[in-house]
Motif scaffolding. Structure first.
Motif, PDB file in Angstrom:
ATOM      1  N   SER A  39       0.833  -1.192   0.000  1.00 35.27           N
ATOM      2  CA  SER A  39       0.000   0.000   0.000  1.00 35.27           C
ATOM      3  C   SER A  39       0.872   1.247   0.000  1.00 35.27           C
ATOM      4  CB  SER A  39      -0.887   0.008   1.247  1.00 35.27           C
ATOM      5  OG  SER A  39      -1.669   1.184   1.309  1.00 35.27           O
TER       6      SER A  39
ATOM      7  N   THR B  82      -7.260   2.887  -2.086  1.00 32.27           N
ATOM      8  CA  THR B  82      -7.429   2.578  -0.667  1.00 32.27           C
ATOM      9  C   THR B  82      -8.100   3.705   0.093  1.00 32.27           C
ATOM     10  OG1 THR B  82      -5.305   3.497  -0.008  1.00 32.27           O
ATOM     11  CG2 THR B  82      -5.351   1.158  -0.577  1.00 32.27           C
TER      12      THR B  82
ATOM     13  N   CYS C 224      -3.248   0.263   4.209  1.00 27.07           N
ATOM     14  CA  CYS C 224      -3.686  -1.118   4.410  1.00 27.07           C
ATOM     15  C   CYS C 224      -5.166  -1.220   4.778  1.00 27.07           C
ATOM     16  CB  CYS C 224      -2.836  -1.828   5.446  1.00 27.07           C
ATOM     17  SG  CYS C 224      -1.080  -1.848   5.043  1.00 27.07           S
TER      18      CYS C 224
ATOM     19  N   TYR D 135      -9.476   0.727   4.215  1.00 28.79           N
ATOM     20  CA  TYR D 135     -10.477   1.470   3.456  1.00 28.79           C
ATOM     21  C   TYR D 135     -10.781   2.815   4.087  1.00 28.79           C
ATOM     22  CZ  TYR D 135     -11.621  -2.884   1.090  1.00 28.79           C
ATOM     23  OH  TYR D 135     -11.565  -4.010   0.344  1.00 28.79           O
TER      24      TYR D 135
ATOM     25  N   PRO E 209      -8.158  -6.708   0.334  1.00 34.26           N
ATOM     26  CA  PRO E 209      -7.762  -5.578  -0.502  1.00 34.26           C
ATOM     27  C   PRO E 209      -8.885  -5.184  -1.464  1.00 34.26           C
ATOM     28  CG  PRO E 209      -6.022  -7.205  -0.415  1.00 34.26           C
ATOM     29  CD  PRO E 209      -7.231  -7.818   0.235  1.00 34.26           C
TER      30      PRO E 209
ATOM     31  N   ASN F 193      -3.260   0.507  -3.540  1.00 39.63           N
ATOM     32  CA  ASN F 193      -2.624  -0.708  -3.046  1.00 39.63           C
ATOM     33  C   ASN F 193      -2.504  -1.667  -4.211  1.00 39.63           C
ATOM     34  OD1 ASN F 193      -4.945  -2.960  -2.605  1.00 39.63           O
ATOM     35  ND2 ASN F 193      -5.766  -0.944  -2.166  1.00 39.63           N
TER      36      ASN F 193
END
Length: 170
Positions: free
Chosen positions: A93, A121, A126, A128, A143, A165
């Motif tokens: 990411s 992202t 890493c 949301y 992901p 990411n």
């Protein structure tokens, strides 16, 4: 043979190790218990078999990266973070607000050979948008692969950009 089942051969790329009825087909290019030839067991200090040679890592001799390993894009210097990784794939990411990333170069630096899926992202390293996920959160969501973040190509390959990411694959 004598009323017992056994192997008569193996598919291409595999070698028959052992004696019937206990013979098994194995890939001596990658099997740490039969590395290079049947019966060659890789030692504890070099536990992986890579291209028929015992190595200290499963990724072309590199060990798999640890989650939260940080790095910088070799061309732009923009920071990235490893969210998760194993011997077959890694989830990478952006770090610190996004940037421009030469994903293939980063993947190759880590020992992987290609880029898989990628997506936005929404600014959480890493995670949301709005979830507060961080690199050390043990409950990472899957992901978000929506193919967003493609900012074209340059002489060094595909450029992924912004808050993105991507997947590195073996």
């Amino acid at each position: 043979l004598n009323g017992q089942c056994g192997l008569s051969g193996c598919n291409q790329g595999f070698t028959m190790c052992g004696q019937n009825p206990n013979a098994v087909c194995t890939n001596t290019q990658t099997d740490a218990k039969n590395c290079g030839k049947c019966g060659t067991v890789c030692p504890m200090n070099m536990p992986y078999c890579v291209n028929a040679v015992c190595a200290n890592g499963c990724l072309n001799g590199h060990p798999q990266p640890n989650p939260c390993t940080n790095g910088k894009d070799p061309e732009t210097g923009d920071p990235w973070t490893v969210c998760s990784a194993d011997c077959n794939s890694a989830w990478i990411s952006h770090d610190a607000g996004g940037g421009h990333y030469h994903a293939l170069q980063i993947c190759q630096t880590l020992g992987y050979t290609r880029v898989g899926s990628y997506g936005g992202t929404c600014s959480d390293v890493c995670g949301y948008c709005g979830t507060g996920n961080g690199c050390m959160n043990p409950n990472l969501p899957a992901p978000h692969w929506d193919n967003e973040g493609n900012c074209g190509m340059d002489a060094n390959g595909l450029i992924l950009c912004q808050m993105v990411n991507w997947q590195c694959l073996k």
